[in-house]
Write an enzyme that holds these catalytic residues in place. Sequence first.
Site, mmCIF file in Angstrom:
data_model
loop_
_atom_site.group_PDB
_atom_site.id
_atom_site.type_symbol
_atom_site.label_atom_id
_atom_site.label_comp_id
_atom_site.label_asym_id
_atom_site.label_seq_id
_atom_site.Cartn_x
_atom_site.Cartn_y
_atom_site.Cartn_z
ATOM 1 C CG ASP A 230 44.121 51.585 23.217
ATOM 2 O OD1 ASP A 230 44.823 52.547 23.605
ATOM 3 O OD2 ASP A 230 43.871 50.597 23.936
ATOM 4 C CG LEU B 102 48.232 53.180 20.858
ATOM 5 C CD1 LEU B 102 49.292 53.189 19.741
ATOM 6 C CD2 LEU B 102 47.967 51.728 21.281
ATOM 7 C CG ASN C 183 48.474 52.452 30.860
ATOM 8 O OD1 ASN C 183 49.649 52.751 31.118
ATOM 9 N ND2 ASN C 183 47.796 51.587 31.590
ATOM 10 C CG PHE D 249 38.274 46.515 27.810
ATOM 11 C CD1 PHE D 249 38.092 45.763 28.952
ATOM 12 C CD2 PHE D 249 38.069 45.903 26.583
ATOM 13 C CE1 PHE D 249 37.702 44.431 28.885
ATOM 14 C CE2 PHE D 249 37.689 44.569 26.498
ATOM 15 C CZ PHE D 249 37.499 43.833 27.646
ATOM 16 C CB SER E 112 36.285 48.399 39.348
ATOM 17 O OG SER E 112 37.111 48.116 40.441
ATOM 18 C CE1 TYR F 148 39.611 52.869 37.453
ATOM 19 C CE2 TYR F 148 39.555 51.709 39.554
ATOM 20 C CZ TYR F 148 39.474 51.692 38.180
ATOM 21 O OH TYR F 148 39.248 50.501 37.522
ATOM 22 C CE LYS G 251 36.603 51.755 35.487
ATOM 23 N NZ LYS G 251 36.527 51.496 34.051
ATOM 24 C CG ASN H 183 42.091 42.264 43.142
ATOM 25 O OD1 ASN H 183 40.951 42.504 43.524
ATOM 26 N ND2 ASN H 183 43.126 42.921 43.606
ATOM 27 C CG ASN I 153 50.122 51.824 41.038
ATOM 28 O OD1 ASN I 153 50.947 52.476 41.656
ATOM 29 N ND2 ASN I 153 49.532 52.263 39.926
ATOM 30 N NE ARG J 48 42.236 44.017 47.894
ATOM 31 C CZ ARG J 48 42.351 44.270 49.197
ATOM 32 N NH1 ARG J 48 42.058 43.351 50.088
ATOM 33 N NH2 ARG J 48 42.763 45.450 49.618
HETATM 34 P P1 NAD Z 1 44.954 49.187 30.502
HETATM 35 O O1 NAD Z 1 45.455 50.519 30.890
HETATM 36 O O2 NAD Z 1 45.964 48.135 30.179
HETATM 37 O O3 NAD Z 1 43.940 49.301 29.277
HETATM 38 C C1 NAD Z 1 43.150 50.434 29.054
HETATM 39 C C2 NAD Z 1 43.345 50.845 27.611
HETATM 40 O O4 NAD Z 1 42.516 51.980 27.326
HETATM 41 C C3 NAD Z 1 44.783 51.263 27.308
HETATM 42 O O5 NAD Z 1 45.217 50.577 26.137
HETATM 43 C C4 NAD Z 1 44.698 52.763 27.042
HETATM 44 O O6 NAD Z 1 45.660 53.206 26.113
HETATM 45 C C5 NAD Z 1 43.274 52.906 26.555
HETATM 46 N N1 NAD Z 1 42.658 54.232 26.787
HETATM 47 C C6 NAD Z 1 42.600 54.927 27.960
HETATM 48 N N2 NAD Z 1 41.915 56.070 27.784
HETATM 49 C C7 NAD Z 1 41.526 56.106 26.476
HETATM 50 C C8 NAD Z 1 40.792 57.024 25.690
HETATM 51 N N3 NAD Z 1 40.327 58.164 26.206
HETATM 52 N N4 NAD Z 1 40.565 56.732 24.390
HETATM 53 C C9 NAD Z 1 41.037 55.574 23.841
HETATM 54 N N5 NAD Z 1 41.755 54.676 24.542
HETATM 55 C C10 NAD Z 1 41.988 54.933 25.848
HETATM 56 O O7 NAD Z 1 43.990 48.685 31.683
HETATM 57 P P2 NAD Z 1 43.300 47.272 31.902
HETATM 58 O O8 NAD Z 1 43.876 46.687 33.149
HETATM 59 O O9 NAD Z 1 43.303 46.507 30.647
HETATM 60 O O10 NAD Z 1 41.827 47.757 32.271
HETATM 61 C C11 NAD Z 1 40.792 47.813 31.307
HETATM 62 C C12 NAD Z 1 39.554 48.363 31.976
HETATM 63 O O11 NAD Z 1 39.187 47.530 33.084
HETATM 64 C C13 NAD Z 1 39.712 49.775 32.546
HETATM 65 O O12 NAD Z 1 38.529 50.498 32.304
HETATM 66 C C14 NAD Z 1 39.892 49.530 34.026
HETATM 67 O O13 NAD Z 1 39.444 50.632 34.793
HETATM 68 C C15 NAD Z 1 39.017 48.317 34.254
HETATM 69 N N6 NAD Z 1 39.406 47.534 35.427
HETATM 70 C C16 NAD Z 1 40.685 47.064 35.514
HETATM 71 C C17 NAD Z 1 41.072 46.365 36.659
HETATM 72 C C18 NAD Z 1 42.493 45.868 36.797
HETATM 73 O O14 NAD Z 1 42.897 45.539 37.924
HETATM 74 N N7 NAD Z 1 43.275 45.756 35.728
HETATM 75 C C19 NAD Z 1 40.159 46.119 37.702
HETATM 76 C C20 NAD Z 1 38.851 46.592 37.554
HETATM 77 C C21 NAD Z 1 38.487 47.300 36.413
HETATM 78 N N1 UFG Z 2 49.935 44.734 48.049
HETATM 79 C C1 UFG Z 2 51.132 44.624 48.728
HETATM 80 N N2 UFG Z 2 52.241 45.150 48.131
HETATM 81 C C2 UFG Z 2 52.220 45.749 46.915
HETATM 82 C C3 UFG Z 2 50.986 45.846 46.247
HETATM 83 C C4 UFG Z 2 49.860 45.331 46.840
HETATM 84 O O1 UFG Z 2 51.194 44.091 49.828
HETATM 85 O O2 UFG Z 2 53.272 46.215 46.442
HETATM 86 C C5 UFG Z 2 48.722 44.136 48.662
HETATM 87 C C6 UFG Z 2 47.611 45.149 48.923
HETATM 88 O O3 UFG Z 2 47.763 45.742 50.184
HETATM 89 C C7 UFG Z 2 46.361 44.260 48.807
HETATM 90 C C8 UFG Z 2 46.774 43.201 47.768
HETATM 91 O O4 UFG Z 2 48.190 43.212 47.738
HETATM 92 O O5 UFG Z 2 46.125 43.619 50.025
HETATM 93 C C9 UFG Z 2 46.256 43.494 46.374
HETATM 94 O O6 UFG Z 2 46.641 44.820 45.994
HETATM 95 P P1 UFG Z 2 46.526 45.335 44.484
HETATM 96 O O7 UFG Z 2 47.104 46.713 44.443
HETATM 97 O O8 UFG Z 2 47.083 44.330 43.551
HETATM 98 O O9 UFG Z 2 44.960 45.361 44.234
HETATM 99 P P2 UFG Z 2 43.804 46.174 44.991
HETATM 100 O O10 UFG Z 2 42.868 45.145 45.530
HETATM 101 O O11 UFG Z 2 44.345 47.152 45.923
HETATM 102 O O12 UFG Z 2 43.129 47.005 43.808
HETATM 103 C C10 UFG Z 2 42.764 46.422 42.569
HETATM 104 C C11 UFG Z 2 42.961 47.438 41.457
HETATM 105 C C12 UFG Z 2 42.007 48.602 41.604
HETATM 106 C C13 UFG Z 2 40.623 48.089 41.639
HETATM 107 C C14 UFG Z 2 40.474 47.063 42.736
HETATM 108 C C15 UFG Z 2 39.121 46.448 42.622
HETATM 109 O O13 UFG Z 2 44.271 47.952 41.502
HETATM 110 O O14 UFG Z 2 42.126 49.426 40.470
HETATM 111 O O15 UFG Z 2 41.442 46.018 42.600
HETATM 112 O O16 UFG Z 2 38.893 45.554 43.629
HETATM 113 F F1 UFG Z 2 39.771 49.108 41.869
#
Ligand code: NAD
Ligand code: UFG
Length: 349
Positions: free
Chosen positions: A34, A36, A38, A83, A127, A151, A155, A187, A206, A239
């Site tokens: 990682d 780090l 994020n 990840f 995703s 984004y 993917k 989600n 977000n 969701r």
């Molecule tokens: P996160 O940001 O908490 O974890 C991602 C990790 O990857 C972080 O620790 C970051 O430091 C590390 N990283 C990023 N770029 C890197 C690089 N180039 N080299 C080494 N390390 C790197 O995010 P998360 O929520 O744990 O998500 C993990 C994965 O799941 C991501 O690929 C994300 O796109 C995917 N995903 C997340 C969600 C969600 O809602 N959290 C939904 C769908 C898919």
């Molecule tokens: N929402 C609010 N207020 C906020 C944030 C979100 O009303 O401050 C609502 C959104 O409009 C949506 C629901 O809550 O209806 C969920 O929103 P999120 O932002 O939590 O999640 P999304 O479904 O928009 O997106 C998430 C991840 C994306 C990923 C996607 C995959 O953030 O990265 O799920 O389905 F691509």
Amino acid sequence: MSIHTVLVTGGAGYIGSHACVELLNSGFNVVVVDNLSNSKATSLDRVKQITGKSVRFYEADIRDKEKLNNIFTKEKPTTVIHFAGLKAVGESCEQPHLYYHNNVFGTLVLTEVMQEHNVKQLVFSSSATVYGITDKTQYSEDLPIGAINPYGRSKAMVEDILRDLAAADSKTKPDKPWKIALLRYFNPIGAHDSGLIGEDPNGIPNNLMPYVAQVAIGKLPQLSVFGDDYPTKDGTGVRDYIHVIDLVKGHISAIHAFNKEQFLSGNCKAYNLGAGHGYSVLDIINTFEKITGKSINYKISPRRNGDLAEYYANPELALKELNWKVEKTLKDMVADTWNWQSKNPQGYQ
Ligand code: NAD
Ligand code: UFG
């Protein structure tokens, strides 16, 4: 039986750190790579506190081929869970180059190194966002892909690359073909029930759940509910929320499935990881208030650009082929989020 080593890219992050716990508890050796960008390494100290076991941690960027090569030579993983990636949709629209470089080029470097070391089992974090716009609300894996932001496209591009890789050598290298599981998360929310690890977003969140949690703890004054005029049961967005522990268990199931029929002669297959039903924004707020006793200050605001009204997974394929389904409830997701947030009001700081 020898103990397998799983290399986890992005293992210090939100989902990655929970995956480390489940992998260690399931008896795997775990190596984390990682950068780090994020996350904080403290998450991995907490993983040790929970499991009593350590991961081996390398602070490195997956795009640094030389470093990655050295890590593979030293650690000899049999499987990679990937990840590492950037995940903020808005930021990806402002800085597409950064997203394609990190998520797409990063995966190219990783899979090149894997190929060179003959490591060909990969679980990839995809995703539900790859599905893009459709008139269906329940998404099955055979729906066409059509992501609508950089984004999501990063993917979708990685999925294409991985499908091509698997197709290229499933016939020519029958002795060791690629086995790739594309896990399409819906989600993810919640946290480990110890309250030691959880989601620690940078700046203002977000996503809905961390936002609600920060309003509840008093860090943010008010939640904006983005739209109450959607064609859903109460007008707010719906969701498919999935507990992060259920989600990471899906990764362990995918690793076990590499020995099952669908992967025996090599394959790259997508699986939805979701509950199969949705909750609205108001469901989340109401459940949060009930479980925590806190009242959530919110106002109805205009719709957020790019949001869809309602979608949720068809998770049947994961049940059939991975023997996986969600076990936790919305109450568990809310209670565990609140446990983490209230014990760590400033995240890992
Ligand atoms: P996160 O940001 O908490 O974890 C991602 C990790 O990857 C972080 O620790 C970051 O430091 C590390 N990283 C990023 N770029 C890197 C690089 N180039 N080299 C080494 N390390 C790197 O995010 P998360 O929520 O744990 O998500 C993990 C994965 O799941 C991501 O690929 C994300 O796109 C995917 N995903 C997340 C969600 C969600 O809602 N959290 C939904 C769908 C898919
Ligand atoms: N929402 C609010 N207020 C906020 C944030 C979100 O009303 O401050 C609502 C959104 O409009 C949506 C629901 O809550 O209806 C969920 O929103 P999120 O932002 O939590 O999640 P999304 O479904 O928009 O997106 C998430 C991840 C994306 C990923 C996607 C995959 O953030 O990265 O799920 O389905 F691509």
